[in-house]
Design a protein around this motif. Sequence first.
Motif, PDB file in Angstrom:
ATOM      1  N   TRP A 129       0.812  -1.217   0.000  1.00 52.64           N
ATOM      2  CA  TRP A 129       0.000   0.000   0.000  1.00 52.64           C
ATOM      3  C   TRP A 129       0.843   1.263   0.000  1.00 52.64           C
ATOM      4  CZ3 TRP A 129      -4.111  -1.971  -1.626  1.00 52.64           C
ATOM      5  CH2 TRP A 129      -4.533  -3.235  -1.187  1.00 52.64           C
ATOM      6  N   SER A 130       2.159   1.123   0.115  1.00 50.95           N
ATOM      7  CA  SER A 130       3.020   2.302   0.038  1.00 50.95           C
ATOM      8  C   SER A 130       3.396   2.640  -1.402  1.00 50.95           C
ATOM      9  CB  SER A 130       4.297   2.074   0.858  1.00 50.95           C
ATOM     10  OG  SER A 130       5.088   1.047   0.280  1.00 50.95           O
ATOM     11  N   ARG A 135       2.108   3.953  -4.674  1.00 47.12           N
ATOM     12  CA  ARG A 135       0.973   4.671  -5.272  1.00 47.12           C
ATOM     13  C   ARG A 135       0.579   4.099  -6.618  1.00 47.12           C
ATOM     14  NH1 ARG A 135       1.947  10.920  -6.357  1.00 47.12           N
ATOM     15  NH2 ARG A 135       3.382  10.083  -7.928  1.00 47.12           N
ATOM     16  N   VAL A 140      -1.651   1.031  -6.096  1.00 44.78           N
ATOM     17  CA  VAL A 140      -2.975   1.340  -5.538  1.00 44.78           C
ATOM     18  C   VAL A 140      -3.886   1.943  -6.603  1.00 44.78           C
ATOM     19  CG1 VAL A 140      -4.219   2.742  -3.847  1.00 44.78           C
ATOM     20  CG2 VAL A 140      -2.065   1.621  -3.206  1.00 44.78           C
ATOM     21  N   CYS A 168      -4.741  -0.567  -9.495  1.00 42.67           N
ATOM     22  CA  CYS A 168      -5.848  -1.516  -9.288  1.00 42.67           C
ATOM     23  C   CYS A 168      -7.168  -0.902  -9.751  1.00 42.67           C
ATOM     24  CB  CYS A 168      -5.927  -1.914  -7.813  1.00 42.67           C
ATOM     25  SG  CYS A 168      -4.624  -3.038  -7.279  1.00 42.67           S
ATOM     26  N   SER A 223       1.938  -0.529 -13.073  1.00 42.48           N
ATOM     27  CA  SER A 223       1.513  -0.740 -11.684  1.00 42.48           C
ATOM     28  C   SER A 223       2.478  -1.600 -10.890  1.00 42.48           C
ATOM     29  CB  SER A 223       0.115  -1.370 -11.647  1.00 42.48           C
ATOM     30  OG  SER A 223      -0.840  -0.521 -12.248  1.00 42.48           O
TER      31      SER A 223
END
Length: 405
Positions: free
Chosen positions: A212-213, A215, A218, A221, A330
């Motif tokens: 989750w660190s 970007r 996140v 997705c 990603s």
Amino acid sequence: MWGFITVINNTLLPHLRSVFELSYFQTTLIESTWFIGYLVASIPAAKLIEKIGYQRALVTGLAVMTLGSLMMVPAARLPSYEITLVALFTVACGIALLQVAANPYVAVIGPPESSESRLTLVQAFNTTGDVLAIVFGKYLILSRTTGGTTLEGTQLTYAERMADAQATQLPYLIVAGVLAVLAVMIARANLPALSDATLRHNAEERKKHSLWSHRNLVFGCGAIALCVYAEIGVSSLFINFASQPDVANITHEDAAFYLAFFWGGMMVGRFAGAFLMRGIAPEKVLAAFALGAALCALVAVFASGPVAMYALMAIGLFISIMFPTIFALSIRGLGPLTEEGSGLLIMAIAGGALVFIQGRVADSYGLNWGFLITAACCLYVLFFALWGSKPTNALPPEELQPAPE
């Protein structure tokens, strides 16, 4: 073949809508069931790959797809809407396993700096299967049924609908046979293994990092979920949209001919995108394509006649590079978290399950208004390309060479 088995749903949906007399909402629920398979299977797939490796995971995925395709035969013979849903869900679980294995494998098997171009190129070959699926479905499903060869809104008798239901038995027997042969070929192939550095780090090493660190992962997705939604929303409803009297006023069989150009645009766009990204930053190429897709969707909403149909066809060209480019951007900088990140991105494909929302809009307001959602999805991808794709907390790149014999 993976593209083929997914896109044959585009001709299957109008067929099932006719056979079972479904609303647009019920029709799009079939696609929703398909994409729920991705949501359910993605994390178990990542665990399975850890235990048995990439090559065996590919073979297992193909075997599951073969089983699901064979289940379509009794579903057509009965016929049964429920068994059809279970069969398609099974096929989707097999494809989820293939996606979790194949996409990161292709991304890391070569130099990191060309991963976006390499994955886009591979997805271009995937799209050749998409085009073949439309031709296959047009001639082996729609052209052999009463519902497929009459104009939109024609009322079929019970006997005609039951006769039409049998049309999917032969196509899915052929599909099952090809998948089984492909599974054997993959099992016997000498695919390069990944070095230890590319495999999952031990549990203690992974605890030092957080997905989750990052970007880009996140927001990626969300971008994957929405670009899949946009693609499925257009391709699933294209045949019904083009068949409307105020658009092209043609039969489902004839509309399938034009749908082939949607997927043909996807194929051309991916080959072109792979070439462009050799010299232009993938973020810039993605931004340009996302803007083009949004504009085409708005034309489909507000125009009428064949122009609306052509605008919808053109979306395929612009959506083409979205999935592979977003995927590669990603997982950039994830290092030892690449497998977990890939699993999350494949789970995000379940965003296609939300296509039932477009079916509800179509039932309530008209098919064209549903493509406003398509435009909104493409604008989010534009945001991802311009800002969300910038990596944060990037980890050192791993050695990406095949393991020695």
